[in-house]
Design an enzyme around this catalytic site. Sequence first.
Site, PDB file in Angstrom:
ATOM      1  N   GLU A 172       0.789  -1.228   0.000  1.00  0.00           N
ATOM      2  CA  GLU A 172       0.000   0.000   0.000  1.00  0.00           C
ATOM      3  C   GLU A 172       0.828   1.288   0.000  1.00  0.00           C
ATOM      4  O   GLU A 172       0.772   2.072   0.955  1.00  0.00           O
ATOM      5  CB  GLU A 172      -0.966   0.010   1.191  1.00  0.00           C
ATOM      6  CG  GLU A 172      -1.928  -1.157   1.208  1.00  0.00           C
ATOM      7  CD  GLU A 172      -3.009  -1.023   2.287  1.00  0.00           C
ATOM      8  OE1 GLU A 172      -2.877  -0.158   3.166  1.00  0.00           O
ATOM      9  OE2 GLU A 172      -3.993  -1.786   2.220  1.00  0.00           O
ATOM     10  N   GLU A 373      -5.564  -8.736   0.967  1.00  0.00           N
ATOM     11  CA  GLU A 373      -6.214  -8.403   2.239  1.00  0.00           C
ATOM     12  C   GLU A 373      -7.689  -8.140   1.985  1.00  0.00           C
ATOM     13  O   GLU A 373      -8.052  -7.472   1.007  1.00  0.00           O
ATOM     14  CB  GLU A 373      -5.648  -7.125   2.892  1.00  0.00           C
ATOM     15  CG  GLU A 373      -4.267  -7.256   3.463  1.00  0.00           C
ATOM     16  CD  GLU A 373      -3.771  -5.964   4.116  1.00  0.00           C
ATOM     17  OE1 GLU A 373      -4.600  -5.156   4.594  1.00  0.00           O
ATOM     18  OE2 GLU A 373      -2.550  -5.770   4.124  1.00  0.00           O
TER      19      GLU A 373
HETATM   20  C1  GBH Z   1      -4.622  -2.191   5.439  1.00  0.00           C
HETATM   21  O1  GBH Z   1      -4.666  -0.835   5.173  1.00  0.00           O
HETATM   22  C2  GBH Z   1      -3.249  -2.500   5.975  1.00  0.00           C
HETATM   23  O2  GBH Z   1      -2.443  -3.077   4.978  1.00  0.00           O
HETATM   24  C3  GBH Z   1      -3.243  -3.331   7.220  1.00  0.00           C
HETATM   25  O3  GBH Z   1      -1.988  -3.270   7.812  1.00  0.00           O
HETATM   26  C4  GBH Z   1      -4.346  -2.870   8.144  1.00  0.00           C
HETATM   27  O4  GBH Z   1      -4.288  -3.472   9.401  1.00  0.00           O
HETATM   28  C5  GBH Z   1      -5.648  -3.172   7.461  1.00  0.00           C
HETATM   29  O5  GBH Z   1      -5.708  -2.600   6.194  1.00  0.00           O
HETATM   30  C6  GBH Z   1      -6.879  -2.713   8.250  1.00  0.00           C
HETATM   31  O6  GBH Z   1      -6.879  -1.336   8.388  1.00  0.00           O
HETATM   32  O7  GBH Z   1     -10.619   7.964   4.020  1.00  0.00           O
HETATM   33  O8  GBH Z   1      -8.778   9.033   2.974  1.00  0.00           O
HETATM   34  O9  GBH Z   1      -8.523   8.341   5.220  1.00  0.00           O
HETATM   35  C7  GBH Z   1      -5.888  -0.185   5.250  1.00  0.00           C
HETATM   36  C8  GBH Z   1      -6.175   0.615   4.020  1.00  0.00           C
HETATM   37  C9  GBH Z   1      -6.542   2.796   3.268  1.00  0.00           C
HETATM   38  C10 GBH Z   1      -8.135   1.839   4.711  1.00  0.00           C
HETATM   39  C11 GBH Z   1      -7.026   4.161   3.633  1.00  0.00           C
HETATM   40  C12 GBH Z   1      -8.646   3.211   5.104  1.00  0.00           C
HETATM   41  C13 GBH Z   1      -8.829   5.471   4.491  1.00  0.00           C
HETATM   42  C14 GBH Z   1      -8.613   6.482   3.408  1.00  0.00           C
HETATM   43  N1  GBH Z   1      -6.742   1.898   4.370  1.00  0.00           N
HETATM   44  N2  GBH Z   1      -8.422   4.144   4.041  1.00  0.00           N
HETATM   45  S1  GBH Z   1      -9.155   8.070   3.923  1.00  0.00           S
END
Ligand code: GBH
Length: 467
Positions: A172, A373
């Site tokens: 990511e 994931e």
């Molecule tokens: C993943 O990222 C991770 O890889 C992992 O480590 C983590 O534990 C898992 O998911 C659960 O969270 O609305 O603009 O703030 C999460 C991916 C991307 C989800 C950004 C939330 C919010 C974007 N995240 N998103 S924003």
Amino acid sequence: TAPLLSRGRVEFPDGFIWGAATASYQIEGAVNEDGRGRSIWDTFSATPGKVARGDTGEVACDHYHRYVDDVRLMRELGLRAYRFSVAWPRIQPDGSGTPNPRGLDFYDRLVDELLRHDITPYVTLYHWDLPQALEDRGGWTSRETAHRFADYAEIVYARLGDRVRSWTTLNEPWVSAFLGYGNGVHAPGRSDPADALRAAHHLLLAHGLGVRALRAAGARELMLVINSSPVLTPAQVIDPDATPSAADAEAVELIHALLNRQFLDPVLRGSYPPEVLKVVERHCGLAHIADDDLGTINAPIDLVGVNYYNPCTVEAGPGTPADPAWPGSEGVRFRTPDVPATAMGWPIVPTGLSRLLLRLSRDYPGVGLLVTENGAAFDDTVTDGRVHDADRIAYLDGHLRALHAAIAAGADVRGYLAWSLLDNFEWAEGYHRRFGLVYVDYTTQARIPKDSALWYRDVIIRNGLTR
Ligand code: GBH
């Protein structure tokens, strides 16, 4: 149009990969052991106000000491694949130079233990725990970090490459760049749009240099994992056939470019989308992008790893300022659709996964997809030694039906890795958000497989869903 959810009894293709995922800082603990250096997440979580309840990864699930039991548990749950990450500061405590043999030994033992139990290891080299020493020299805003990453990748491959087939460079990069350097919600907690955009490029460069180094060393399966969402209007979340207005459609395509194409276009097509270049040029110019960088970044890979939790929901919002995590998003309003949500507040939209997989396979033909994931946090409680997480089972069932529908409609999806094996350190949210198939009692470190884990074991045995 093809259905977005498969109903009734469904079976997945032969050889479909079933497993679960974790990440080093979220589960290992043992932060001061065997010569591990500090990472940006040690620093960040020790800074008051950054992580909910002041939680840190110091102990986490104590997996560093309990990996033998944890691998046995994976086997009992029937997992065929396990995706984990290597903590760079265990391998190079200061982010460069001579490797620390005791750090490498841990992953060596873990891989052997997995193979002894017939579980295929999927190694991620970078899941956010940058050595603090590199951050002190600019972190991902510095081009140097990309070169250090390639050195590190080569070191880990040299030790594990004889037994590990599948390698992921980065997890990511959007999150690393825009939450780490854009809105500061993640380590290192910096907030400057120019830094975030430069970080995004240097992460891509790290990926490209890493792929080059790994390929030269003999790696066979290389992957980039992205946090990918279909970008939809609120109306499209409810009704997939809804047609957005021209202004809404423009907002959708801009955010799709910033979230998904900013990473996939350079890697798979060798160019940035023009919308992204415009945003970069406006905030920091293009001087940090060298002439041959896109050629490096465009090195062939074998799979794209897709982490999917929920769609990204937007509409046109004239006059709206840019969200700090989204430089260039002026005039776009982020919305929360009116559907049930998880404990994170994330909307539950299984059809988002089929739409995403179908769009990616249409736009980027020729590269396989792997769901690396998918999962959900709910407010789990233990009753009589059990965790009855029907909400998580429903979430997983829905998303597997979406994945199946995407395959039926022609998407090349090779497997599914649930997030996560264990409840763990959920970054800025700390331990109170539980994503595990297995419940962790943080006082005793007891592991309790939730009902969803037992359900998932049956899914794997049947290679499909009943009903
Ligand atoms: C993943 O990222 C991770 O890889 C992992 O480590 C983590 O534990 C898992 O998911 C659960 O969270 O609305 O603009 O703030 C999460 C991916 C991307 C989800 C950004 C939330 C919010 C974007 N995240 N998103 S924003």
